[in-house]
Design an enzyme around this catalytic site. Structure first.
Site, PDB file in Angstrom:
ATOM      1  N   SER A   1       0.792  -1.231   0.000  1.00 38.12           N
ATOM      2  CA  SER A   1       0.000   0.000   0.000  1.00 38.12           C
ATOM      3  C   SER A   1       0.824   1.281   0.000  1.00 38.12           C
ATOM      4  CB  SER A   1      -0.943   0.000   1.193  1.00 38.12           C
ATOM      5  OG  SER A   1      -0.197   0.044   2.392  1.00 38.12           O
TER       6      SER A   1
ATOM      7  N   HIS B   1      -5.732  -4.802  -1.776  1.00 33.23           N
ATOM      8  CA  HIS B   1      -5.636  -3.602  -2.618  1.00 33.23           C
ATOM      9  C   HIS B   1      -5.797  -3.924  -4.099  1.00 33.23           C
ATOM     10  CE1 HIS B   1      -4.889  -0.087  -0.135  1.00 33.23           C
ATOM     11  NE2 HIS B   1      -4.117  -0.811   0.647  1.00 33.23           N
TER      12      HIS B   1
ATOM     13  N   LYS C   1     -12.507  -2.111   0.683  1.00 28.36           N
ATOM     14  CA  LYS C   1     -11.831  -1.213  -0.252  1.00 28.36           C
ATOM     15  C   LYS C   1     -12.661  -1.096  -1.538  1.00 28.36           C
ATOM     16  CE  LYS C   1      -7.353  -1.254   1.931  1.00 28.36           C
ATOM     17  NZ  LYS C   1      -6.829  -2.319   2.775  1.00 28.36           N
TER      18      LYS C   1
HETATM   19  C1  LIG Z   1      -6.672  -2.747   4.196  1.00 30.82           C
HETATM   20  C2  LIG Z   1      -5.929  -4.008   4.349  1.00 30.82           C
HETATM   21  C3  LIG Z   1      -6.272  -4.951   5.317  1.00 30.82           C
HETATM   22  C4  LIG Z   1      -7.329  -4.687   6.369  1.00 30.82           C
HETATM   23  O1  LIG Z   1      -8.597  -4.882   5.854  1.00 30.82           O
HETATM   24  P1  LIG Z   1      -9.863  -4.718   6.836  1.00 30.82           P
HETATM   25  O2  LIG Z   1     -10.924  -5.496   6.168  1.00 30.82           O
HETATM   26  O3  LIG Z   1     -10.144  -3.248   6.919  1.00 30.82           O
HETATM   27  O4  LIG Z   1      -9.464  -5.291   8.161  1.00 30.82           O
HETATM   28  C5  LIG Z   1      -5.583  -6.148   5.347  1.00 30.82           C
HETATM   29  N1  LIG Z   1      -4.582  -6.391   4.489  1.00 30.82           N
HETATM   30  C6  LIG Z   1      -4.207  -5.511   3.561  1.00 30.82           C
HETATM   31  C7  LIG Z   1      -3.098  -5.834   2.627  1.00 30.82           C
HETATM   32  C8  LIG Z   1      -4.864  -4.281   3.457  1.00 30.82           C
HETATM   33  O5  LIG Z   1      -4.475  -3.387   2.552  1.00 30.82           O
END
Ligand SMILES: *Cc1c(COP(=O)(O)O)cnc(C)c1O
Length: 394
Positions: free
Chosen positions: A182, A210, A241
């Site tokens: 990210s 992502h 997301k």
């Molecule tokens: C955003 C993210 C998470 C967390 O996701 P949630 O559903 O908000 O707990 C986990 N792993 C990665 C790689 C992320 O980018």
């Protein structure tokens, strides 16, 4: 109130503040979207993971209302007592089909999925090989597990191979990586990882949070883009997301593995199931992204336009393909001041600096969405040009 505790908290807060790491939350008074209202002012938002623009989309909101009417608000139960509705089973079947796996299980977050994914399957006889820049939830999931931990240098296949060789005496070897990282928006070399896994008898877990919903030919994620959708053993991902952005996550894999999570994973056995409104709307979102490939096309068009123009304008933007576009500033204070100045230009972006990213690699992270208009992106480009000159970045 215990005085020692309050003083302890205040001391920590002071330390965080002095280190320049204090996080101030901006309060949004509108729906999520490309334009949000903050302090009565409209800002163009370039920092959400709202890649396909589904978070505030009317069709999803309508679907959510239908699901509330059909399934109610909450279940007041964990899955195995009285917390499983038909909508959970339908969503899990859809995820399995979508990610080309036999089965899937949902969790209230991908964080919870990642907490389950190691402890449920591995013990001290086993080894985990983990990329140095993996997401915090994977790091914590690994901490909860008794398997031997081996951290390989970020995307370094030679280092990974060494560690695979060194763990050949273990019962199971698990390689785990983010599909997309990210901070830089860089994509893991998943094909090379899979080939090494085959060579040294390991299984592969990819957290594709992502990328699910928009990367690859049909949006299945970085796993599809890198040609290993059918070859990775386990995919974890978030619904928080691109897929509507509410909350929830899942693990997809073989039916035996998924059944074991139902039997043993503590983040499903001892916590409520995904709220039905979220389960049903995520199911709607998965169908919606397939029926609307034009959203993905527009996302890539927007991303390429912004990346190309920024490079032309003399900014340093690391080579990648992802809608996460880090604009390198270097100095931490400049990045943070510049992000503040952006607000004056009507633009909402965030600066990241040490220790979130390596020292001297402070950046403003821009996230492009399919629903940004060309005019909005042009406004961002103009603001970057103006402030880039002010801060002697270009
Ligand atoms: C955003 C993210 C998470 C967390 O996701 P949630 O559903 O908000 O707990 C986990 N792993 C990665 C790689 C992320 O980018």
């Amino acid at each position: 109130m215990n005085k020692a505790l309050v003083n302890h908290a205040q001391q920590q807060l002071d330390d965080i503040n002095e280190a320049g790491l204090y996080k101030n939350q901006r309060v949004i008074t509108s729906k999520q979207g490309t334009v949000v209202e903050v302090d009565g002012k409209e800002l163009i938002n370039f920092c959400a993971n709202n890649y396909l623009g589904l978070s505030g989309r009317q069709e999803l909101i309508d679907a959510a209302k239908d699901n509330l009417d059909n399934y109610g608000y909450g279940l007041s139960s964990v899955r195995f007592i009285c917390g499983t509705q038909s909508v959970h089973k339908e969503l899990e079947a859809k995820i399995a089909e979508y990610l080309h796996k036999e089965d899937a299980i949902t969790f209230t977050s991908c964080w919870d999925a990642n907490e389950a994914v190691f402890t449920t399957l591995l013990g001290k006889e086993d080894a985990i090989l983990t990329d140095a820049l993996n997401h915090a939830s994977l790091i914590d999931g690994i901490r909860l597990c008794k398997a031997e931990r081996h951290i390989f240098k970020h995307m370094d296949m030679a280092d990974l191979e060494e560690q695979l060789k060194a763990t050949q005496d273990k019962r199971l070897r698990c390689i785990v990586t983010d599909g997309v990282f990210s901070m830089d928006g860089d994509v893991a070399p998943l094909k090379e990882i899979r080939d090494l896994a085959d060579k040294y008898d390991a299984y592969v877990v990819v957290d594709d949070s992502h990328a699910t919903g928009f990367m690859g030919e049909t949006g299945r994620g970085a796993v599809e883009q890198e040609g290993v959708l059918d070859r990775v053993d386990i995919i974890t991902t978030t619904f928080g997301k691109a897929l509507g952005g509410a909350s929830g996550g899942c693990i997809a894999g073989s039916k035996e593995v998924i059944e074991l999570f139902h039997q043993k994973a503590r983040t499903t056995l001892f916590t409520n199931s995904v709220p039905p409104v979220v389960a049903g709307t995520t199911l709607f979102a998965l169908n919606y992204v397939d029926e609307h490939p034009e959203l993905r096309e527009q996302l890539w068009k927007n991303t390429n336009y912004f990346r190309d123009e920024m490079t032309k304008n003399g900014f340093t933007v690391p080579e990648s393909v992802h809608p996460i576009v880090p604009v390198m500033i270097g100095d931490g204070k400049a990045a943070s001041d510049m992000a503040d100045d952006m607000l004056e230009e009507g633009i909402y972006v965030i600066g990241f600096s040490y220790p979130v990213v390596p020292i001297d690699t402070a950046r403003i992270r821009v996230q492009i969405s399919a629903i940004h208009t060309k005019e909005q992106i042009d406004q961002l480009l103009t603001a970057f040009e103006k402030l880039g000159k002010k801060y002697s970045i270009i």
